[in-house]
Design a protein around this motif. Structure first.
Motif, PDB file in Angstrom:
ATOM      1  N   LYS A 129       0.815  -1.212   0.000  1.00 53.96           N
ATOM      2  CA  LYS A 129       0.000   0.000   0.000  1.00 53.96           C
ATOM      3  C   LYS A 129       0.849   1.263   0.000  1.00 53.96           C
ATOM      4  O   LYS A 129       0.579   2.217  -0.741  1.00 53.96           O
ATOM      5  CB  LYS A 129      -0.932  -0.011   1.205  1.00 53.96           C
ATOM      6  CG  LYS A 129      -1.912   1.154   1.231  1.00 53.96           C
ATOM      7  CD  LYS A 129      -2.881   1.029   2.386  1.00 53.96           C
ATOM      8  CE  LYS A 129      -3.900   2.173   2.375  1.00 53.96           C
ATOM      9  NZ  LYS A 129      -4.874   2.046   3.503  1.00 53.96           N
ATOM     10  N   VAL A 130       1.898   1.296   0.826  1.00 56.00           N
ATOM     11  CA  VAL A 130       2.730   2.498   0.911  1.00 56.00           C
ATOM     12  C   VAL A 130       3.398   2.788  -0.433  1.00 56.00           C
ATOM     13  O   VAL A 130       3.383   3.927  -0.913  1.00 56.00           O
ATOM     14  CB  VAL A 130       3.790   2.358   2.028  1.00 56.00           C
ATOM     15  CG1 VAL A 130       4.826   3.474   1.939  1.00 56.00           C
ATOM     16  CG2 VAL A 130       3.119   2.379   3.390  1.00 56.00           C
ATOM     17  N   ASN A 131       3.966   1.780  -1.042  1.00 55.09           N
ATOM     18  CA  ASN A 131       4.590   2.000  -2.349  1.00 55.09           C
ATOM     19  C   ASN A 131       3.577   2.435  -3.397  1.00 55.09           C
ATOM     20  O   ASN A 131       3.864   3.296  -4.238  1.00 55.09           O
ATOM     21  CB  ASN A 131       5.314   0.735  -2.808  1.00 55.09           C
ATOM     22  CG  ASN A 131       6.741   0.668  -2.295  1.00 55.09           C
ATOM     23  OD1 ASN A 131       7.238   1.610  -1.697  1.00 55.09           O
ATOM     24  ND2 ASN A 131       7.405  -0.453  -2.518  1.00 55.09           N
ATOM     25  N   ARG A 132       2.381   1.847  -3.356  1.00 54.02           N
ATOM     26  CA  ARG A 132       1.358   2.240  -4.334  1.00 54.02           C
ATOM     27  C   ARG A 132       1.030   3.726  -4.206  1.00 54.02           C
ATOM     28  O   ARG A 132       0.836   4.421  -5.205  1.00 54.02           O
ATOM     29  CB  ARG A 132       0.084   1.406  -4.144  1.00 54.02           C
ATOM     30  CG  ARG A 132       0.222  -0.049  -4.516  1.00 54.02           C
ATOM     31  CD  ARG A 132      -1.137  -0.694  -4.796  1.00 54.02           C
ATOM     32  NE  ARG A 132      -2.077  -0.565  -3.687  1.00 54.02           N
ATOM     33  CZ  ARG A 132      -2.215  -1.448  -2.717  1.00 54.02           C
ATOM     34  NH1 ARG A 132      -1.439  -2.541  -2.700  1.00 54.02           N
ATOM     35  NH2 ARG A 132      -3.105  -1.280  -1.767  1.00 54.02           N
ATOM     36  N   ILE A 133       0.989   4.219  -2.977  1.00 56.58           N
ATOM     37  CA  ILE A 133       0.686   5.640  -2.753  1.00 56.58           C
ATOM     38  C   ILE A 133       1.799   6.526  -3.307  1.00 56.58           C
ATOM     39  O   ILE A 133       1.535   7.585  -3.902  1.00 56.58           O
ATOM     40  CB  ILE A 133       0.483   5.908  -1.247  1.00 56.58           C
ATOM     41  CG1 ILE A 133      -0.796   5.220  -0.754  1.00 56.58           C
ATOM     42  CG2 ILE A 133       0.440   7.414  -0.960  1.00 56.58           C
ATOM     43  CD1 ILE A 133      -0.971   5.258   0.752  1.00 56.58           C
ATOM     44  N   PHE A 134       3.051   6.082  -3.138  1.00 61.09           N
ATOM     45  CA  PHE A 134       4.191   6.942  -3.490  1.00 61.09           C
ATOM     46  C   PHE A 134       4.727   6.709  -4.900  1.00 61.09           C
ATOM     47  O   PHE A 134       5.655   7.413  -5.314  1.00 61.09           O
ATOM     48  CB  PHE A 134       5.313   6.776  -2.465  1.00 61.09           C
ATOM     49  CG  PHE A 134       5.065   7.520  -1.182  1.00 61.09           C
ATOM     50  CD1 PHE A 134       5.492   8.832  -1.036  1.00 61.09           C
ATOM     51  CD2 PHE A 134       4.383   6.930  -0.129  1.00 61.09           C
ATOM     52  CE1 PHE A 134       5.264   9.533   0.143  1.00 61.09           C
ATOM     53  CE2 PHE A 134       4.143   7.613   1.051  1.00 61.09           C
ATOM     54  CZ  PHE A 134       4.575   8.925   1.194  1.00 61.09           C
ATOM     55  N   PHE A 135       4.164   5.761  -5.644  1.00 66.70           N
ATOM     56  CA  PHE A 135       4.624   5.544  -7.024  1.00 66.70           C
ATOM     57  C   PHE A 135       4.589   6.839  -7.839  1.00 66.70           C
ATOM     58  O   PHE A 135       5.488   7.122  -8.632  1.00 66.70           O
ATOM     59  CB  PHE A 135       3.758   4.490  -7.720  1.00 66.70           C
ATOM     60  CG  PHE A 135       4.142   3.063  -7.415  1.00 66.70           C
ATOM     61  CD1 PHE A 135       5.432   2.736  -7.018  1.00 66.70           C
ATOM     62  CD2 PHE A 135       3.207   2.046  -7.537  1.00 66.70           C
ATOM     63  CE1 PHE A 135       5.787   1.424  -6.735  1.00 66.70           C
ATOM     64  CE2 PHE A 135       3.554   0.725  -7.264  1.00 66.70           C
ATOM     65  CZ  PHE A 135       4.843   0.421  -6.861  1.00 66.70           C
ATOM     66  N   LYS A 136       3.543   7.636  -7.655  1.00 63.94           N
ATOM     67  CA  LYS A 136       3.370   8.846  -8.473  1.00 63.94           C
ATOM     68  C   LYS A 136       4.397   9.934  -8.150  1.00 63.94           C
ATOM     69  O   LYS A 136       4.568  10.883  -8.928  1.00 63.94           O
ATOM     70  CB  LYS A 136       1.958   9.398  -8.313  1.00 63.94           C
ATOM     71  CG  LYS A 136       1.590   9.783  -6.903  1.00 63.94           C
ATOM     72  CD  LYS A 136       0.109  10.173  -6.851  1.00 63.94           C
ATOM     73  CE  LYS A 136      -0.341  10.432  -5.419  1.00 63.94           C
ATOM     74  NZ  LYS A 136      -1.797  10.692  -5.360  1.00 63.94           N
ATOM     75  N   PHE A 137       5.082   9.787  -7.002  1.00 67.74           N
ATOM     76  CA  PHE A 137       6.105  10.771  -6.642  1.00 67.74           C
ATOM     77  C   PHE A 137       7.520  10.279  -6.951  1.00 67.74           C
ATOM     78  O   PHE A 137       8.474  11.049  -6.846  1.00 67.74           O
ATOM     79  CB  PHE A 137       6.025  11.085  -5.142  1.00 67.74           C
ATOM     80  CG  PHE A 137       4.698  11.625  -4.700  1.00 67.74           C
ATOM     81  CD1 PHE A 137       4.313  12.908  -5.037  1.00 67.74           C
ATOM     82  CD2 PHE A 137       3.825  10.839  -3.950  1.00 67.74           C
ATOM     83  CE1 PHE A 137       3.080  13.419  -4.630  1.00 67.74           C
ATOM     84  CE2 PHE A 137       2.602  11.325  -3.533  1.00 67.74           C
ATOM     85  CZ  PHE A 137       2.225  12.617  -3.876  1.00 67.74           C
ATOM     86  N   ALA A 138       7.656   9.014  -7.301  1.00 71.40           N
ATOM     87  CA  ALA A 138       8.988   8.407  -7.465  1.00 71.40           C
ATOM     88  C   ALA A 138       9.648   8.821  -8.770  1.00 71.40           C
ATOM     89  O   ALA A 138       8.987   9.068  -9.788  1.00 71.40           O
ATOM     90  CB  ALA A 138       8.869   6.889  -7.394  1.00 71.40           C
ATOM     91  N   ASP A 139      10.981   8.889  -8.731  1.00 73.33           N
ATOM     92  CA  ASP A 139      11.755   9.133  -9.944  1.00 73.33           C
ATOM     93  C   ASP A 139      11.958   7.828 -10.717  1.00 73.33           C
ATOM     94  O   ASP A 139      11.898   7.813 -11.939  1.00 73.33           O
ATOM     95  CB  ASP A 139      13.111   9.738  -9.581  1.00 73.33           C
ATOM     96  CG  ASP A 139      12.978  11.146  -9.025  1.00 73.33           C
ATOM     97  OD1 ASP A 139      12.870  12.075  -9.839  1.00 73.33           O
ATOM     98  OD2 ASP A 139      12.953  11.305  -7.800  1.00 73.33           O
ATOM     99  N   LYS A 140      12.203   6.737  -9.973  1.00 73.07           N
ATOM    100  CA  LYS A 140      12.368   5.422 -10.586  1.00 73.07           C
ATOM    101  C   LYS A 140      11.858   4.353  -9.615  1.00 73.07           C
ATOM    102  O   LYS A 140      11.902   4.540  -8.397  1.00 73.07           O
ATOM    103  CB  LYS A 140      13.838   5.140 -10.922  1.00 73.07           C
ATOM    104  CG  LYS A 140      14.428   6.036 -12.008  1.00 73.07           C
ATOM    105  CD  LYS A 140      15.879   5.666 -12.285  1.00 73.07           C
ATOM    106  CE  LYS A 140      16.469   6.552 -13.375  1.00 73.07           C
ATOM    107  NZ  LYS A 140      17.893   6.214 -13.669  1.00 73.07           N
TER     108      LYS A 140
END
Length: 358
Positions: A129-140
């Motif tokens: 869940k945490v990664n899914r939330i932050f995918f849109k902010f990630a560079d890679k």
């Protein structure tokens, strides 16, 4: 020069690949223009063997989980968040690698709020869940397995789960190279339930060993988990019992076959050692991600999947009996397992994140 923070504070499944990345980063600091590497982990993990042997400084924090006293939680959370951010600013952190889990949130928010580089590692087929939330902010984003039903707008690659240097095999021997039917009548079976053990798997195997045909053809080594060692030792004397091991390479070298849960770390390590697997996913894992991981290995011919919540050993008996009757099955699974491996995942992930040519 960049300072890199690796947020690896949840369970062993987040910590181990985080430490593996730290090893690679420390080894290549100069060539990548990195000044310092830090790990960020929960203080409750101070006794974790990987963190005790970490190649860099570990920054401990006590961020509360998003449960408990509802009235006090916001104040406790904000206090720990600001405390971490002040430390990151003092250390000049300008790149964050998130390994997943709620405990990585302070570091991920720091990267977003202060516009630092943000890289994410996702270990499972179904992202947390945490990664899914932050995918849109990630560079890679680096995935261990092909992600299921996931949309990522940034640059991403499937690179495998980073392995600690002490776990990487010196030489991965396939089943046919380890088991000689002329010399060995028994198959070596390594049973694992994770660092905490798995009562379901332990009891299934204990029941299994009561069958004479199984005792004749299979030899078991069980990593019971520290909390369950005494319980299992009272039930059987027919297996080599180990509560916990910090030298998994030794056990993987010994094994011809593995019975285990299907966390990404176990799958990655077994594949690196070309080991056939019987996978019994933890049925209560979030989003049932362990079943998705196991189905991926099964689809690639590296594992047999056993989905059940009870301790009935009959299905496991039939699978092992089939292997005993036709060892060639195990050799084929061993080949497919090795094909699923990403032994250089740690190095490749670091290059993907920090090599400007990538």
């Amino acid at each position: 020069m960049r300072s890199v923070l690796i947020a690896a504070g949840g369970t062993g499944g987040h910590i181990s690949p985080g430490v593996a990345l730290a090893e690679s980063l420390v080894d290549r600091k100069d060539s990548l223009g990195i000044s310092d590497v830090f790990l960020h982990s929960l203080i409750r993990n101070k006794d974790n063997p990987d963190l005790k042997q970490a190649p860099c400084e570990v920054l401990w924090h006590n961020t509360p989980s998003l449960s408990g006293n509802f009235l006090l939680l916001p104040f406790r959370y904000i206090f720990q968040l600001l405390k971490s951010w002040i430390k990151f600013r003092q250390l000049g952190v300008d790149a964050v690698i998130g390994m997943g889990g709620y405990s990585s949130v302070p570091a991920l928010l720091y990267a977003v709020v202060f516009r630092k580089k943000l890289y994410l590692c996702e270990q499972n087929c179904i992202p947390g869940k945490v990664n899914r939330i932050f995918f849109k902010f990630a560079d890679k984003v680096a995935f261990s397995f092909p992600p299921k039903d996931t949309k990522v707008s940034c640059t991403w690659e499937i690179l495998g789960n980073p392995l600690r240097s002490k776990t990487v095999p010196k030489l991965a021997l396939k089943f046919s190279e380890k088991w000689d039917p002329k010399k060995k009548k028994q198959f070596n079976v390594l049973v694992m339930g994770g660092s905490q053990g798995a009562r379901q798997i332990n009891n299934m195997v204990v029941n299994l060993m009561k069958h004479e045909v199984i005792q004749e053809r299979f030899r078991f080594r069980m990593l019971t988990g520290t909390a369950l060692y005494d319980e299992v030792s009272k039930k059987t004397k027919d297996a080599d019992l180990i509560s916990y091991s910090d030298n998994m390479a030794e056990h993987y070298d010994w094994a011809n076959l593995v019975i285990a849960r299907s966390g990404s770390g176990v799958l990655s390590e077994c594949a690196a050692y070309a080991l056939p697997m019987i996978l019994i996913p933890y049925p209560f894992a979030k989003d049932d991600h362990q079943t998705a991981n196991a189905k991926y290995m099964e689809a690639n011919g590296a594992a047999a999947l056993l989905e059940q919540r009870d301790e009935d050993e009959s299905k496991l008996f039939r699978i092992l009996d089939s292997f005993a009757q036709n060892p060639e099955q195990l050799n084929e699974m061993s080949i497919r397992s090795l094909e699923c491996s990403h032994v250089e995942a740690s190095t490749e992930t670091v290059s993907f994140f920090f090599d400007n040519t990538k």
